[in-house]
Design a protein around this motif. Structure first.
Motif, PDB file in Angstrom:
ATOM      1  N   LEU A 113       0.832  -1.204   0.000  1.00 45.51           N
ATOM      2  CA  LEU A 113       0.000   0.000   0.000  1.00 45.51           C
ATOM      3  C   LEU A 113       0.866   1.253   0.000  1.00 45.51           C
ATOM      4  N   SER A 114       1.921   1.233   0.808  1.00 43.72           N
ATOM      5  CA  SER A 114       2.817   2.390   0.881  1.00 43.72           C
ATOM      6  C   SER A 114       3.522   2.615  -0.448  1.00 43.72           C
ATOM      7  N   HIS A 115       3.890   1.514  -1.091  1.00 46.40           N
ATOM      8  CA  HIS A 115       4.550   1.605  -2.392  1.00 46.40           C
ATOM      9  C   HIS A 115       3.619   2.245  -3.425  1.00 46.40           C
ATOM     10  N   GLU A 116       2.358   1.821  -3.437  1.00 48.91           N
ATOM     11  CA  GLU A 116       1.417   2.378  -4.412  1.00 48.91           C
ATOM     12  C   GLU A 116       1.129   3.852  -4.120  1.00 48.91           C
ATOM     13  N   ILE A 117       1.107   4.222  -2.843  1.00 54.13           N
ATOM     14  CA  ILE A 117       0.978   5.641  -2.496  1.00 54.13           C
ATOM     15  C   ILE A 117       2.171   6.409  -3.052  1.00 54.13           C
ATOM     16  N   GLY A 118       3.335   5.761  -3.039  1.00 54.51           N
ATOM     17  CA  GLY A 118       4.519   6.369  -3.644  1.00 54.51           C
ATOM     18  C   GLY A 118       4.291   6.688  -5.114  1.00 54.51           C
ATOM     19  N   HIS A 119       3.620   5.786  -5.833  1.00 55.68           N
ATOM     20  CA  HIS A 119       3.287   6.061  -7.234  1.00 55.68           C
ATOM     21  C   HIS A 119       2.416   7.310  -7.350  1.00 55.68           C
ATOM     22  N   ALA A 120       1.486   7.465  -6.400  1.00 57.72           N
ATOM     23  CA  ALA A 120       0.564   8.604  -6.450  1.00 57.72           C
ATOM     24  C   ALA A 120       1.272   9.936  -6.241  1.00 57.72           C
ATOM     25  N   LEU A 121       2.486   9.901  -5.728  1.00 59.05           N
ATOM     26  CA  LEU A 121       3.247  11.136  -5.514  1.00 59.05           C
ATOM     27  C   LEU A 121       3.873  11.655  -6.803  1.00 59.05           C
ATOM     28  N   PHE A 122       3.795  10.858  -7.869  1.00 58.63           N
ATOM     29  CA  PHE A 122       4.238  11.314  -9.188  1.00 58.63           C
ATOM     30  C   PHE A 122       3.053  11.951  -9.904  1.00 58.63           C
ATOM     31  N   SER A 123       3.258  13.114 -10.470  1.00 57.35           N
ATOM     32  CA  SER A 123       2.149  13.874 -11.048  1.00 57.35           C
ATOM     33  C   SER A 123       1.506  13.185 -12.242  1.00 57.35           C
ATOM     34  N   ASP A 124       2.240  12.293 -12.916  1.00 57.82           N
ATOM     35  CA  ASP A 124       1.686  11.618 -14.094  1.00 57.82           C
ATOM     36  C   ASP A 124       1.164  10.226 -13.769  1.00 57.82           C
ATOM     37  N   CYS A 125       0.875   9.984 -12.498  1.00 55.55           N
ATOM     38  CA  CYS A 125       0.452   8.646 -12.072  1.00 55.55           C
ATOM     39  C   CYS A 125      -0.799   8.179 -12.810  1.00 55.55           C
ATOM     40  N   ARG A 126      -1.689   9.098 -13.123  1.00 60.02           N
ATOM     41  CA  ARG A 126      -2.960   8.721 -13.744  1.00 60.02           C
ATOM     42  C   ARG A 126      -2.814   8.274 -15.195  1.00 60.02           C
ATOM     43  N   ASP A 127      -1.641   8.419 -15.756  1.00 63.47           N
ATOM     44  CA  ASP A 127      -1.466   8.110 -17.173  1.00 63.47           C
ATOM     45  C   ASP A 127      -1.545   6.621 -17.482  1.00 63.47           C
ATOM     46  N   SER A 128      -1.256   5.788 -16.499  1.00 62.87           N
ATOM     47  CA  SER A 128      -1.253   4.351 -16.794  1.00 62.87           C
ATOM     48  C   SER A 128      -1.409   3.545 -15.521  1.00 62.87           C
ATOM     49  N   ILE A 129      -1.789   2.286 -15.675  1.00 65.58           N
ATOM     50  CA  ILE A 129      -1.818   1.360 -14.545  1.00 65.58           C
ATOM     51  C   ILE A 129      -0.392   0.931 -14.260  1.00 65.58           C
ATOM     52  N   ARG A 130      -0.034   0.970 -12.972  1.00 69.03           N
ATOM     53  CA  ARG A 130       1.329   0.603 -12.608  1.00 69.03           C
ATOM     54  C   ARG A 130       1.305  -0.590 -11.666  1.00 69.03           C
ATOM     55  N   ASN A 131       1.829  -1.672 -12.097  1.00 68.06           N
ATOM     56  CA  ASN A 131       1.970  -2.840 -11.244  1.00 68.06           C
ATOM     57  C   ASN A 131       3.379  -2.868 -10.691  1.00 68.06           C
ATOM     58  N   ARG A 132       3.488  -3.104  -9.389  1.00 66.55           N
ATOM     59  CA  ARG A 132       4.820  -3.136  -8.794  1.00 66.55           C
ATOM     60  C   ARG A 132       5.555  -4.382  -9.249  1.00 66.55           C
ATOM     61  N   GLU A 133       6.737  -4.181  -9.785  1.00 69.15           N
ATOM     62  CA  GLU A 133       7.559  -5.281 -10.259  1.00 69.15           C
ATOM     63  C   GLU A 133       8.868  -5.263  -9.495  1.00 69.15           C
ATOM     64  N   THR A 134       9.126  -6.322  -8.771  1.00 65.22           N
ATOM     65  CA  THR A 134      10.360  -6.364  -7.995  1.00 65.22           C
ATOM     66  C   THR A 134      11.558  -6.690  -8.873  1.00 65.22           C
ATOM     67  N   GLU A 135      11.309  -7.194 -10.065  1.00 60.85           N
ATOM     68  CA  GLU A 135      12.415  -7.464 -10.970  1.00 60.85           C
ATOM     69  C   GLU A 135      12.748  -6.199 -11.753  1.00 60.85           C
ATOM     70  N   ARG A 136      13.999  -5.794 -11.709  1.00 55.87           N
ATOM     71  CA  ARG A 136      14.408  -4.610 -12.448  1.00 55.87           C
ATOM     72  C   ARG A 136      14.299  -4.870 -13.947  1.00 55.87           C
ATOM     73  N   ASN A 137      13.734  -3.924 -14.679  1.00 55.34           N
ATOM     74  CA  ASN A 137      13.754  -4.015 -16.130  1.00 55.34           C
ATOM     75  C   ASN A 137      14.005  -2.633 -16.692  1.00 55.34           C
ATOM     76  N   VAL A 138      14.278  -2.585 -17.971  1.00 53.34           N
ATOM     77  CA  VAL A 138      14.740  -1.347 -18.574  1.00 53.34           C
ATOM     78  C   VAL A 138      13.711  -0.235 -18.472  1.00 53.34           C
ATOM     79  N   ASN A 139      12.433  -0.579 -18.377  1.00 52.38           N
ATOM     80  CA  ASN A 139      11.396   0.444 -18.385  1.00 52.38           C
ATOM     81  C   ASN A 139      11.006   0.946 -16.998  1.00 52.38           C
ATOM     82  N   ASN A 140      10.984   0.040 -16.024  1.00 50.25           N
ATOM     83  CA  ASN A 140      10.333   0.390 -14.767  1.00 50.25           C
ATOM     84  C   ASN A 140      11.187   0.367 -13.503  1.00 50.25           C
TER      85      ASN A 140
END
Length: 461
Positions: free
Chosen positions: A94-121
Motif C-alpha cells: 500500500l505504501s509503495h502504491e501511495i509512492g506512485h501517487a506522488l508522481f504527477s503523471d500517475c494517472r497516465d497508466s496502470i502501474r503494477n509493482r515489479e520487484t524485478e528490475r527491467n529497462v522500463n520500470n
C-alpha cells in the motif's frame, strides 16, 4: 546516475532537484507530516490513512498477485491489493502504491509493482520503495526507536515487527539515522554458492568499509549459514574490505525477489567496540533560560512564530523583553506579505556572537477543525534552513521546547525532527527547561537527548 524513466524526468523538472531520491523522499515526508497534524499515530502506521488523505480508495482484490494503482473513469485513483499477503507485505505494498501517487503523471497508466528490475520500470519502482520506507518508518519517529536499542539482529527484528515493515527497509533506515557506526550489505548467492554484493549503505560514523564492485563475501564468513529466509547467524570477523578491523556481523536470510530464484542475505555490521559519542550526537537538555544561552562561540536562539505575527505570552514575550529588536524585526517581516509565509524564516544579529532565527511554522493561535496550529512540514523547512545557517556560522542552537506549547505539537515528533535535521549534521542543540516550572518531563529522557537529572541546574530549581 542518469535517470531515464519519463516520470522521474518530470519529477526532476517539477522539483528543480537533480536528485530524484531526495525529491520523492521530501514529497513522502511532507505527506507524513501533514498526517501527523491530523492525528496519524503509530507504530505500526497505517498507510490507508494517507490514502484517504489523498482521496484514494483502497480495496482488496485476490485476483492480483500483489498490488496495483489504477485510474477510475472519474479520474480518481484506486489502490487494489491481495488481502492474503502477510500484514507487513500488505503495508509495504500500500505504501509503495501511495509512492506512485506522488508522481504527477500517475494517472497516465496502470502501474503494477515489479520487484524485478527491467529497462522500463526499475528506476520508478525503486523510488516508490524509497517513498514506502518514508511512510512505514516515519521521519522524526524512527530515530527515537532505533537509538534507544542495542544494534543486534534481535532488536532490529523486534522493531521490524513493531512497525510491520520489512527487514530490508529497517536495515536501510537504521543506517540513515543511527548515532552509532554501522553498515548493511545486501547480497545474493551466485554461482558456486558465493555471496555477491548487490548494494550496501553505511551510517555517517562508519569508516571501516572500502566497497568494491562485485565484492564476494569471504567464504569462511558466517553469512553463508543463512541459506533460507529467516535463518540467522552472527560472528566477529576481519575482512580486507573492512581494513582488517574486527566487526560484529549479524546476518539473516531474506526472501528472493519475485521472478528471481536467487537466495538473498543481509549482513548488518557494527564495530566490536563503539566509543561513547553521547554529547556529540544528542540534544542537550538543561534547566535555564533559552533567552540567555550558555557556552562560547556563535549562538543562535530559534523561535517559532505564528501567522498572526504576535509575540505571544511565553517565550516570545520573554525574548522580546530581553532583546527589543526581536519584536521590531518580526513587525518588519510581517509587513512583507510575500515573505511572511509558512515555512519561511527571518534571521538577524543581536550582538557579535548572538543571533535570533524566527521560524514561521504555526498557523494561528488555536486548533481548527481538529488540526493543531503547528505545521510540521513548515517546521521541517525552517529547521533545514537553520541547519545551513548554523553550519555556515559554526554556531550552536538554543531553544525552549519549541512547538510543544500553544502550537500543540507532539514533542516526541519535534524532538525527532531536531535530531534528523540538526544533530545528525553535527550541530549542537540545547533545549532549556525553566527552573521552578512544571518539572522534568519523562518524555525528554530518550536516546536522542542528554539530560543530567542530578545537574546543578535541577538542584537550584
Amino acid at each position: 546516475m542518469n535517470w531515464n524513466h519519463p516520470s522521474i524526468k518530470t519529477l526532476i523538472n517539477e522539483t528543480d532537484n537533480d536528485d530524484p531520491i531526495v525529491a520523492i523522499r521530501n514529497r513522502a515526508r511532507n505527506l507524513v507530516l501533514k498526517a501527523f497534524e491530523l492525528g496519524w499515530e503509530g507504530p505500526p502506521f497505517n498507510p490507508s490513512f494517507l490514502a484517504k488523505l489523498l482521496k484514494i480508495d483502497v480495496l482488496p482484490n485476490d485476483s492480483i498477485i500483489d498490488s496495483r494503482i489504477i485510474t477510475l473513469q472519474n479520474k480518481y485513483l484506486q489502490i487494489e491489493y491481495n488481502p492474503f499477503q502477510k500484514p507487513e507485505r500488505i503495508n509495504f505494498s500500500l505504501s509503495h502504491e501511495i509512492g506512485h501517487a506522488l508522481f504527477s503523471d500517475c494517472r497516465d497508466s496502470i502501474r503494477n509493482r515489479e520487484t524485478e528490475r527491467n529497462v522500463n520500470n526499475w528506476e520508478l519502482e525503486f523510488l516508490c520503495n524509497v517513498a514506502a520506507s518514508e511512510i512505514l518508518l516515519p521521519y522524526a519517529y524512527f530515530s527515537e526507536e532505533v537509538n534507544k536499542v542495542e544494534l543486534t539482529i534481535e532488536e532490529l527484528i523486534k522493531i521490524s515487527n513493531k512497525y510491520n515493515a520489512s527487514l530490508e527497509a529497517i536495515f536501510l533506515r537504521v543506517t540513515e539515522v543511527s548515532e552509532k557506526p554501522c553498515a548493511v550489505i545486501f547480497g545474493h548467492f551466485g554461482s558456486e554458492k558465493k555471496i555477491i554484493l548487490d548494494y550496501f549503505k553505511t551510517s555517517k560514523l562508519f569508516h571501516y568499509f572500502n566497497v568494491q564492485k562485485d565484492l564476494i563475501i569471504p567464504k569462511n564468513s558466517v553469512a553463508y549459514e543463512c541459506i533460507s529466509p529467516g535463518w540467522t547467524s552472527r560472528g566477529i570477523e576481519k575482512w580486507q574490505s573492512f581494513k582488517n578491523e574486527e566487526l560484529k556481523l549479524y546476518c539473516i536470510g531474506l526472501s528472493h525477489l519475485k521472478k528471481e530464484k536467487k537466495q538473498r542475505v543481509a549482513i548488518f555490521l557494527v564495530p566490536v567496540e563503539i566509543g561513547d559519542n553521547s554529547k556529540d550526537n544528542k540534544i542537550i537538555i538543561e534547566y535555564g533560560d533559552a533567552t540567555k544561552p550558555r557556552g562560547s562561540g556563535n549562538k543562535i536562539i530559534a523561535q517559532i512564530v505564528n501567522t498572526s505575527g504576535a509575540m505571544g505570552f511565553g517565550f516570545g514575550k520573554s525574548l522580546s523583553k530581553n532583546y527589543p529588536i526581536v519584536k521590531k524585526k518580526l513587525d518588519e517581516w510581517k509587513i512583507n506579505k510575500k515573505e511572511f509565509k509558512l515555512g519561511n524564516t527571518n534571521f538577524f544579529c543581536v550582538n557579535p556572537e548572538l543571533y535570533v532565527f524566527q521560524m514561521l511554522a504555526q498557523e494561528g493561535l488555536f486548533p481548527k477543525k481538529n488540526k493543531i496550529p503547528l505545521r510540521y512540514s513548515s517546521l521541517q523547512n525552517c529547521l533545514s534552513k537553520l541547519a545551513d545557517l548554523a553550519l555556515e556560522l559554526n554556531a550552536s542552537i538554543h531553544i525552549p521546547q519549541i512547538g510543544a506549547g500553544q502550537a500543540k505539537g507532539n514533542w516526541d515528533i519535534i524532538q525527532g525532527m531536531l535530531f534528523d535535521e540538526l544533530i545528525v549534521k553535527g550541530i549542537k542543540v540545547t533545549v532549556y527547561l525553566l527552573p521552578g516550572g512544571s518539572g522534568y518531563n519523562s518524555k525528554l529522557k530518550s536516546r536522542l537527548t542528554l539530560f543530567d537529572e542530578g545537574s546543578t541546574w535541577q538542584k537550584e530549581k
